[in-house]
Scaffold this motif. Structure first.
Motif, PDB file in Angstrom:
ATOM      1  N   ARG A   1       0.849  -1.201   0.000  1.00 54.14           N
ATOM      2  CA  ARG A   1       0.000   0.000   0.000  1.00 54.14           C
ATOM      3  C   ARG A   1       0.883   1.249   0.000  1.00 54.14           C
ATOM      4  NH1 ARG A   1      -4.434   1.564   4.714  1.00 54.14           N
ATOM      5  NH2 ARG A   1      -4.953   3.645   3.926  1.00 54.14           N
ATOM      6  N   GLN A   2       0.798   2.047  -1.047  1.00 55.31           N
ATOM      7  CA  GLN A   2       1.665   3.211  -1.223  1.00 55.31           C
ATOM      8  C   GLN A   2       0.941   4.508  -0.878  1.00 55.31           C
ATOM      9  OE1 GLN A   2       3.410   3.257  -5.133  1.00 55.31           O
ATOM     10  NE2 GLN A   2       3.862   1.064  -5.116  1.00 55.31           N
ATOM     11  N   ASN A   3       1.757   5.458  -0.387  1.00 57.05           N
ATOM     12  CA  ASN A   3       1.278   6.817  -0.131  1.00 57.05           C
ATOM     13  C   ASN A   3       2.468   7.755  -0.314  1.00 57.05           C
ATOM     14  OD1 ASN A   3       0.197   9.225   0.713  1.00 57.05           O
ATOM     15  ND2 ASN A   3      -0.683   8.420   2.611  1.00 57.05           N
ATOM     16  N   LEU A   4       2.649   8.251  -1.539  1.00 54.22           N
ATOM     17  CA  LEU A   4       3.833   9.047  -1.857  1.00 54.22           C
ATOM     18  C   LEU A   4       3.915  10.333  -1.056  1.00 54.22           C
ATOM     19  CD1 LEU A   4       3.923   8.584  -5.743  1.00 54.22           C
ATOM     20  CD2 LEU A   4       5.251   7.393  -3.998  1.00 54.22           C
ATOM     21  N   LEU A   5       2.802  10.781  -0.503  1.00 53.93           N
ATOM     22  CA  LEU A   5       2.830  11.992   0.316  1.00 53.93           C
ATOM     23  C   LEU A   5       3.518  11.760   1.653  1.00 53.93           C
ATOM     24  CD1 LEU A   5      -0.779  13.370  -0.334  1.00 53.93           C
ATOM     25  CD2 LEU A   5       1.363  14.089  -1.410  1.00 53.93           C
ATOM     26  N   LYS A   6       3.674  10.495   2.033  1.00 54.22           N
ATOM     27  CA  LYS A   6       4.329  10.171   3.304  1.00 54.22           C
ATOM     28  C   LYS A   6       5.616   9.385   3.084  1.00 54.22           C
ATOM     29  CE  LYS A   6       0.148  10.225   6.149  1.00 54.22           C
ATOM     30  NZ  LYS A   6      -0.661   9.492   7.168  1.00 54.22           N
TER      31      LYS A   6
ATOM     32  N   GLY B   1       8.178   3.898  10.600  1.00 52.22           N
ATOM     33  CA  GLY B   1       8.408   4.793   9.481  1.00 52.22           C
ATOM     34  C   GLY B   1       7.905   4.219   8.171  1.00 52.22           C
ATOM     35  N   THR B   2       8.224   4.918   7.082  1.00 57.34           N
ATOM     36  CA  THR B   2       7.794   4.493   5.753  1.00 57.34           C
ATOM     37  C   THR B   2       8.999   4.475   4.810  1.00 57.34           C
ATOM     38  OG1 THR B   2       7.285   6.772   5.065  1.00 57.34           O
ATOM     39  CG2 THR B   2       5.498   5.497   6.086  1.00 57.34           C
ATOM     40  N   ASP B   3       8.847   3.772   3.685  1.00 54.56           N
ATOM     41  CA  ASP B   3       9.920   3.665   2.704  1.00 54.56           C
ATOM     42  C   ASP B   3       9.751   4.754   1.628  1.00 54.56           C
ATOM     43  OD1 ASP B   3       7.861   2.855   1.080  1.00 54.56           O
ATOM     44  OD2 ASP B   3       8.636   0.839   0.723  1.00 54.56           O
ATOM     45  N   PRO B   4      10.602   4.785   0.591  1.00 58.19           N
ATOM     46  CA  PRO B   4      10.494   5.851  -0.421  1.00 58.19           C
ATOM     47  C   PRO B   4       9.165   5.908  -1.163  1.00 58.19           C
ATOM     48  CG  PRO B   4      12.625   4.780  -0.568  1.00 58.19           C
ATOM     49  CD  PRO B   4      11.816   3.979   0.392  1.00 58.19           C
ATOM     50  N   LEU B   5       8.400   4.832  -1.140  1.00 54.14           N
ATOM     51  CA  LEU B   5       7.092   4.825  -1.793  1.00 54.14           C
ATOM     52  C   LEU B   5       5.954   5.043  -0.796  1.00 54.14           C
ATOM     53  CD1 LEU B   5       7.567   1.877  -4.311  1.00 54.14           C
ATOM     54  CD2 LEU B   5       7.777   4.340  -4.738  1.00 54.14           C
ATOM     55  N   GLY B   6       6.297   5.358   0.444  1.00 50.21           N
ATOM     56  CA  GLY B   6       5.281   5.606   1.449  1.00 50.21           C
ATOM     57  C   GLY B   6       4.655   4.354   2.025  1.00 50.21           C
ATOM     58  N   ARG B   7       5.284   3.201   1.825  1.00 50.38           N
ATOM     59  CA  ARG B   7       4.754   1.951   2.369  1.00 50.38           C
ATOM     60  C   ARG B   7       5.186   1.801   3.826  1.00 50.38           C
ATOM     61  NH1 ARG B   7       6.925  -1.754  -2.540  1.00 50.38           N
ATOM     62  NH2 ARG B   7       8.787  -0.588  -1.889  1.00 50.38           N
ATOM     63  N   ASP B   8       4.296   1.291   4.643  1.00 55.79           N
ATOM     64  CA  ASP B   8       4.548   1.148   6.079  1.00 55.79           C
ATOM     65  C   ASP B   8       5.593   0.058   6.326  1.00 55.79           C
ATOM     66  OD1 ASP B   8       3.780   1.686   8.938  1.00 55.79           O
ATOM     67  OD2 ASP B   8       3.234  -0.430   8.827  1.00 55.79           O
ATOM     68  N   LEU B   9       6.693   0.421   6.989  1.00 54.40           N
ATOM     69  CA  LEU B   9       7.785  -0.528   7.213  1.00 54.40           C
ATOM     70  C   LEU B   9       7.397  -1.626   8.183  1.00 54.40           C
ATOM     71  CD1 LEU B   9      10.948   1.762   7.321  1.00 54.40           C
ATOM     72  CD2 LEU B   9      10.340   0.077   5.591  1.00 54.40           C
ATOM     73  N   LEU B  10       6.630  -1.294   9.207  1.00 58.23           N
ATOM     74  CA  LEU B  10       6.202  -2.323  10.158  1.00 58.23           C
ATOM     75  C   LEU B  10       5.396  -3.400   9.443  1.00 58.23           C
ATOM     76  CD1 LEU B  10       5.832  -3.482  12.991  1.00 58.23           C
ATOM     77  CD2 LEU B  10       3.892  -1.925  13.291  1.00 58.23           C
ATOM     78  N   SER B  11       4.489  -2.996   8.590  1.00 52.44           N
ATOM     79  CA  SER B  11       3.673  -3.971   7.860  1.00 52.44           C
ATOM     80  C   SER B  11       4.539  -4.825   6.948  1.00 52.44           C
ATOM     81  CB  SER B  11       2.605  -3.241   7.037  1.00 52.44           C
ATOM     82  OG  SER B  11       1.760  -2.479   7.867  1.00 52.44           O
ATOM     83  N   ARG B  12       5.520  -4.212   6.285  1.00 49.53           N
ATOM     84  CA  ARG B  12       6.372  -4.972   5.370  1.00 49.53           C
ATOM     85  C   ARG B  12       7.275  -5.938   6.126  1.00 49.53           C
ATOM     86  NH1 ARG B  12       6.569  -3.708   0.260  1.00 49.53           N
ATOM     87  NH2 ARG B  12       8.794  -4.146  -0.055  1.00 49.53           N
TER      88      ARG B  12
END
Length: 290
Positions: free
Chosen positions: A55-60, A72-83
């Protein structure tokens, strides 16, 4: 009138025995708890993860740890905990499948070279000796490079590179067992070699195999994530921990949390396997502590 005192006393003794066993096998319990937690995450990752793995959110993008995104989030705004949580399935499955295959091959080769006599045993022993001269990581990288990046190549690379050490340990244990009196007695009455191996040698070598497998599983996690970090493992966008580390190294100076999360997960899983291996060795091997 029947008094309940004996039942109560029996319960107390049972509770005291369990408490004493837990104190004596604290490594085993701690390792099992850690690995069971990872197993739960592997089985129900999609249900317990706060967001989808893709799930991406480029604004974050590259947002630091917060109440909305704990790691935190990665460069595409994906949730690191979920990944990381969902990626547990890939890292754990690679480690377990690889160790299972390497144990099967290693036990087979160890039984042949340790119990049998003749050209086949000599050839197997020579091949294992040559393979042991090559460091595990170098051998795994070479095999993964030849087979190509991906899940199949990753599993085969780890399985083949971990087979020689297991074969050598099993061979040593089998050579001890074959000198026992009950093996000589079985041969005297005409029991076939394959039956001796399956009914007498293999069960008596099972303790060594189980302990070595649990210890090798931790090394398999490190090898799998190292290959993923080098781009030879599971490919993006699959959230395998080594792949997450590899993608985070480019942002190490601006977003260090990208490597902290998968790095801690890897360390904790390896710790769990090592504690389990040490605990199994203390519990199953009667020679330890005597």
């Amino acid at each position: 009138m029947i008094t309940p005192v004996p039942a109560v006393a029996s319960g107390v003794r049972r509770g005291a025995f369990v408490a004493r066993w837990l104190r004596q096998n604290v490594y085993l319990v701690a390792g099992a708890f850690i690995l069971l937690s990872f197993l739960f995450a592997a089985l129900f990752g999609e249900q317990i993860a706060p967001y989808g793995a893709d799930r991406q959110n480029l604004l974050k993008a590259l947002e630091g740890p917060s109440s909305a995104h704990w790691l935190g989030t990665d460069p595409l705004g994906r949730d690191l905990l979920s990944r990381v949580v969902i990626g547990t399935r890939h890292t754990l499955s690679v480690a377990l499948i690889s160790v299972g295959l390497s144990c099967f091959l290693g036990v087979l080769l160890g039984l042949i070279s340790g119990f049998m006599h003749g050209p086949l045993a000599t050839v197997v022993d020579a091949v294992v000796d040559v393979a042991l001269t090559i460091p595990n990581m170098i051998l795994a990288i070479s095999i993964a490079a030849v087979m190509g990046a991906g899940l199949t190549g990753l599993i085969m690379a780890i399985s083949i590179s971990f087979t020689p050490p297991i074969a050598r340990i099993v061979r040593g244990r089998v050579m001890e067992i074959r000198e026992e009196d009950f093996i000589a007695a079985a041969r005297t009455i005409g029991v076939r070699s394959w039956r001796i191996l399956l009914r007498h040698v293999l069960p008596n070598a099972s303790t060594v195999i189980v302990i070595e497998a649990s210890l090798q599983a931790g090394q398999a996690v490190l090898t799998a994530t190292a290959l993923g970090f080098l781009g030879l493992g599971v490919q993006p966008p699959t959230p395998e921990w080594g792949t997450l580390l590899g993608s985070g190294r480019e942002y190490l100076h601006v977003a260090p949390f990208m490597v902290v999360a998968p790095g801690l997960a890897i360390s904790l899983m390896v710790l769990g396997f090592n504690l389990l291996g040490d605990g199994l060795r203390d519990w199953l091997d009667p020679r330890v502590g005597n």
